[in-house]
Write a protein that holds these residues in place. Structure first.
Motif, PDB file in Angstrom:
ATOM      1  N   THR A 192     -13.790   4.058   6.540  1.00 55.71           N
ATOM      2  CA  THR A 192     -13.109   2.792   6.815  1.00 55.71           C
ATOM      3  C   THR A 192     -14.091   1.636   6.776  1.00 55.71           C
ATOM      4  O   THR A 192     -13.809   0.583   6.171  1.00 55.71           O
ATOM      5  CB  THR A 192     -12.394   2.853   8.181  1.00 55.71           C
ATOM      6  OG1 THR A 192     -11.458   3.931   8.162  1.00 55.71           O
ATOM      7  CG2 THR A 192     -11.655   1.558   8.459  1.00 55.71           C
ATOM      8  N   SER A 231      -4.953   0.788  -3.569  1.00 56.36           N
ATOM      9  CA  SER A 231      -4.979   2.061  -2.846  1.00 56.36           C
ATOM     10  C   SER A 231      -6.397   2.627  -2.724  1.00 56.36           C
ATOM     11  O   SER A 231      -6.581   3.784  -2.363  1.00 56.36           O
ATOM     12  CB  SER A 231      -4.083   3.092  -3.540  1.00 56.36           C
ATOM     13  OG  SER A 231      -4.525   3.332  -4.864  1.00 56.36           O
ATOM     14  N   THR A 289      -9.002   2.094  -0.606  1.00 57.11           N
ATOM     15  CA  THR A 289      -9.458   2.553   0.704  1.00 57.11           C
ATOM     16  C   THR A 289      -8.769   3.848   1.103  1.00 57.11           C
ATOM     17  O   THR A 289      -9.399   4.766   1.631  1.00 57.11           O
ATOM     18  CB  THR A 289      -9.216   1.465   1.770  1.00 57.11           C
ATOM     19  OG1 THR A 289      -9.944   0.285   1.417  1.00 57.11           O
ATOM     20  CG2 THR A 289      -9.681   1.936   3.147  1.00 57.11           C
ATOM     21  N   ARG A 290      -7.458   3.962   0.835  1.00 58.08           N
ATOM     22  CA  ARG A 290      -6.745   5.208   1.142  1.00 58.08           C
ATOM     23  C   ARG A 290      -7.275   6.363   0.293  1.00 58.08           C
ATOM     24  O   ARG A 290      -7.401   7.497   0.758  1.00 58.08           O
ATOM     25  CB  ARG A 290      -5.248   5.036   0.887  1.00 58.08           C
ATOM     26  CG  ARG A 290      -4.495   4.385   2.036  1.00 58.08           C
ATOM     27  CD  ARG A 290      -3.014   4.716   1.961  1.00 58.08           C
ATOM     28  NE  ARG A 290      -2.390   4.222   0.763  1.00 58.08           N
ATOM     29  CZ  ARG A 290      -1.530   4.904   0.008  1.00 58.08           C
ATOM     30  NH1 ARG A 290      -1.212   6.143   0.328  1.00 58.08           N
ATOM     31  NH2 ARG A 290      -0.977   4.372  -1.060  1.00 58.08           N
ATOM     32  N   ASN A 331       0.818  -1.211   0.000  1.00 56.43           N
ATOM     33  CA  ASN A 331       0.000   0.000   0.000  1.00 56.43           C
ATOM     34  C   ASN A 331       0.849   1.256   0.000  1.00 56.43           C
ATOM     35  O   ASN A 331       0.464   2.287  -0.559  1.00 56.43           O
ATOM     36  CB  ASN A 331      -0.931   0.022   1.217  1.00 56.43           C
ATOM     37  CG  ASN A 331      -2.288  -0.596   0.901  1.00 56.43           C
ATOM     38  OD1 ASN A 331      -2.648  -0.741  -0.256  1.00 56.43           O
ATOM     39  ND2 ASN A 331      -3.009  -0.973   1.939  1.00 56.43           N
ATOM     40  N   LYS A 332       2.030   1.211   0.658  1.00 53.73           N
ATOM     41  CA  LYS A 332       2.903   2.373   0.749  1.00 53.73           C
ATOM     42  C   LYS A 332       3.473   2.751  -0.615  1.00 53.73           C
ATOM     43  O   LYS A 332       3.852   3.896  -0.841  1.00 53.73           O
ATOM     44  CB  LYS A 332       4.045   2.099   1.737  1.00 53.73           C
ATOM     45  CG  LYS A 332       3.587   1.987   3.179  1.00 53.73           C
ATOM     46  CD  LYS A 332       4.642   1.394   4.077  1.00 53.73           C
ATOM     47  CE  LYS A 332       5.896   2.246   4.144  1.00 53.73           C
ATOM     48  NZ  LYS A 332       6.895   1.692   5.079  1.00 53.73           N
ATOM     49  N   LEU A 339      -1.697   6.585  -5.665  1.00 47.89           N
ATOM     50  CA  LEU A 339      -2.991   6.891  -5.057  1.00 47.89           C
ATOM     51  C   LEU A 339      -4.015   7.315  -6.112  1.00 47.89           C
ATOM     52  O   LEU A 339      -5.106   6.745  -6.199  1.00 47.89           O
ATOM     53  CB  LEU A 339      -2.831   7.987  -4.006  1.00 47.89           C
ATOM     54  CG  LEU A 339      -4.033   8.242  -3.103  1.00 47.89           C
ATOM     55  CD1 LEU A 339      -4.388   7.002  -2.305  1.00 47.89           C
ATOM     56  CD2 LEU A 339      -3.739   9.412  -2.154  1.00 47.89           C
ATOM     57  N   ASN A 353     -10.522   7.473   1.724  1.00 46.88           N
ATOM     58  CA  ASN A 353     -10.284   8.210   2.965  1.00 46.88           C
ATOM     59  C   ASN A 353      -9.768   9.615   2.687  1.00 46.88           C
ATOM     60  O   ASN A 353     -10.114  10.565   3.393  1.00 46.88           O
ATOM     61  CB  ASN A 353      -9.298   7.443   3.859  1.00 46.88           C
ATOM     62  CG  ASN A 353      -9.993   6.411   4.711  1.00 46.88           C
ATOM     63  OD1 ASN A 353     -10.625   6.732   5.709  1.00 46.88           O
ATOM     64  ND2 ASN A 353      -9.887   5.149   4.320  1.00 46.88           N
ATOM     65  N   THR A 362      -5.836   8.836   8.045  1.00 50.11           N
ATOM     66  CA  THR A 362      -5.603   8.440   6.653  1.00 50.11           C
ATOM     67  C   THR A 362      -4.128   8.110   6.443  1.00 50.11           C
ATOM     68  O   THR A 362      -3.779   7.137   5.766  1.00 50.11           O
ATOM     69  CB  THR A 362      -6.037   9.557   5.691  1.00 50.11           C
ATOM     70  OG1 THR A 362      -7.444   9.791   5.846  1.00 50.11           O
ATOM     71  CG2 THR A 362      -5.746   9.187   4.250  1.00 50.11           C
ATOM     72  N   LEU A 374      -3.244   4.738   7.992  1.00 45.50           N
ATOM     73  CA  LEU A 374      -3.690   3.563   7.240  1.00 45.50           C
ATOM     74  C   LEU A 374      -2.587   2.986   6.356  1.00 45.50           C
ATOM     75  O   LEU A 374      -2.691   1.849   5.897  1.00 45.50           O
ATOM     76  CB  LEU A 374      -4.901   3.914   6.376  1.00 45.50           C
ATOM     77  CG  LEU A 374      -6.271   3.834   7.048  1.00 45.50           C
ATOM     78  CD1 LEU A 374      -7.357   4.321   6.104  1.00 45.50           C
ATOM     79  CD2 LEU A 374      -6.570   2.413   7.513  1.00 45.50           C
ATOM     80  N   LYS A 375      -1.537   3.753   6.116  1.00 45.96           N
ATOM     81  CA  LYS A 375      -0.390   3.221   5.380  1.00 45.96           C
ATOM     82  C   LYS A 375       0.335   2.175   6.198  1.00 45.96           C
ATOM     83  O   LYS A 375       1.059   1.338   5.655  1.00 45.96           O
ATOM     84  CB  LYS A 375       0.576   4.352   5.020  1.00 45.96           C
ATOM     85  CG  LYS A 375       0.002   5.385   4.044  1.00 45.96           C
ATOM     86  CD  LYS A 375       0.947   6.546   3.816  1.00 45.96           C
ATOM     87  CE  LYS A 375       2.199   6.109   3.086  1.00 45.96           C
ATOM     88  NZ  LYS A 375       3.079   7.271   2.774  1.00 45.96           N
TER      89      LYS A 375
END
Length: 448
Positions: free
Chosen positions: A371, A151, A153-154, A15-16, A20, A157, A320, A323-324
């Motif tokens: 979330t 990505s 969900t991020r 995810n990182k 995005l 958010n 947010t 979440l990462k």
């Protein structure tokens, strides 16, 4: 167990590094994100109107809470038709219908103010939130589709993080341009006025209430034109499954993660609306006990509501970012536990300290809606995602019956060990318990 932990670490690491929002979709993403702020404005200029209409029309707390019933009923009524509409047409068309209904509802405050009765305002709120239902049913899955699945969900958010900015503007508008400008006389003083004097005061107050809604209706009309003229993406995932309505609803009904998410969303929205609507009642009770006039106490309480929204906004950006590194289910569980603890402080401590606890609950609520939404919709595509989104928006009806139930507690509480307003916050506490259970099951069972 080690395999689950390793998978979680791998997911967080991935995810990182995932993009995005693709550069080509940046402007459409920004425009849709603006809609998140616009419906935040509508939600949070309206919460203080329960106290305002209670004074203007000389009603009890339960009757005035019909404002919230009418407001959030629009979500339940229009979410499924919105899903059917965007299935037939497109996300962009759904956004435009939502903006059109939103603007119409705002402009309906003009004739409602002229009539001078309570129920035309309820109709205006209902039409307005039919538009919000279209917007939220469409915008949330639209944002999820604007980039990589990893990505999603991020990304949601991030878009949702701008919702409390609109909410802050709505709260400030309610405080400075409505509550502060209303006639200073409270309910008891108004009851002593002659019929002619009372009618004059009521009509002046209703004109003050209506102005911000009319202005936002005009702003929405401008946004409608901008999006209508902009080329927007039209994501249509290939359907590899049976796309009949019966098959879609069967799959959704059999997804425990989704069904539990809808239930959790009902109680989250209820908790949010209860905490933000009745913070004015709580603060007014605290400050009038200290000798402050009712109007001054209401205006000061709304300032605390604005502080709560600032905390909510800052916390959403912080969470947010977190979440990462933290899986959504674990973060949801942690936030719900914090909400439970602060609700107990609101109930049992009381006074200014209890008010501080109530304000601080907003930090815990900040990331709950997106979330829960992201967890419940994870892995869904195409028509399944559209109808699943509609179910999660219909869950906003928690904002109708739960505040009404809280108002009934306030009107009917008679035990002296707690004030009626303090006792009523048992309901948000129970809501956070149910949300914590969903977070726990997400971590242990749904494995997101």
């Amino acid at each position: 167990m080690n395999t689950v932990k390793a998978a979680t670490v791998d997911a967080v690491t991935m995810n990182k590094n995932v993009e995005l929002v693709p550069r080509a979709l940046l402007i459409p993403f920004v425009l849709i994100t603006c809609c998140f702020a616009l419906w935040g404005f509508a939600n949070d200029i309206t919460n203080p109107m329960v106290a305002a209409f209670q004074k203007i029309f000389l009603t009890g707390a339960a009757e005035a809470t019909w404002v919230q019933v009418a407001f959030y009923a629009g979500y339940g009524a229009m979410a499924l038709p919105a899903a059917l509409f965007i299935r037939r047409f497109s996300y962009k068309a759904g956004i435009l219908v939502g903006l059109g209904l939103y603007a119409t509802g705002g402009l309906l405050f003009v004739p409602a103010s002229m009539v001078g009765e309570f129920y035309p305002f309820l109709l205006a709120y209902f039409v307005l939130t039919c538009g919000l239902s279209f917007l939220e049913t469409t915008a949330n899955p639209y944002v999820l589709s604007m980039g990589p699945v990893e990505s999603a969900t991020r990304r949601l958010n991030l878009a949702q993080a701008f919702n409390p900015i609109g909410s802050l503007i709505g709260m400030y508008t309610a405080s400075q341009f409505i509550l502060a400008k209303l006639d200073a006389r409270g309910k008891s003083a108004r009851e002593l006025l002659s019929a002619q004097e009372f009618d004059a005061v009521k009509r002046a107050d209703l004109e003050i209430v209506s102005h911000p809604y009319v202005m936002i209706g005009l702003v929405i009309a401008v946004m409608f034109v901008l999006i209508a003229l902009m080329k927007m993406p039209n994501h249509k995932a290939p359907n590899t499954m049976d796309v009949t309505l019966k098959a879609i609803f069967y799959r959704l009904r059999n997804s425990k993660k989704y069904v539990e998410g809808v239930i959790a969303q009902v109680f989250y929205v209820g908790a949010q609306i209860m905490c933000w609507t009745f913070i004015i009642h709580y603060g007014t009770e605290v400050f009038t006990a200290q000798g402050m006039a009712e109007k001054d106490a209401q205006v000061l309480s709304q300032q605390y509501n604005i502080v709560a929204m600032i905390i909510f906004c800052v916390s959403r950006f912080v969470c947010t970012f977190l979440l990462k590194f933290i899986p959504p289910g674990m973060l949801l569980l942690t936030l719900a536990a914090g909400g439970m603890a602060l609700s107990l402080g609101t109930i049992l401590i009381g006074g200014v300290t209890g008010l501080y606890c109530l304000v601080a609950i907003s930090a815990c609520m900040s990331l709950m809606f997106p979330t829960i939404y992201g967890i419940a919709l994870k892995g869904m595509t195409g028509d399944d995602a559209k109808f699943a989104a509609a179910g999660l928006i219909m869950a906003i009806v928690g904002g109708t019956f739960l505040p009404m139930l809280q108002a009934s507690v306030i009107d009917g509480w008679s035990l002296e060990m707690l004030s009626p307003v303090q006792a009523s916050f048992v309901l948000p506490f129970l809501c956070f318990v149910l949300i914590a259970i969903y977070g726990y099951r997400t971590v242990k069972i749904h494995d997101t």
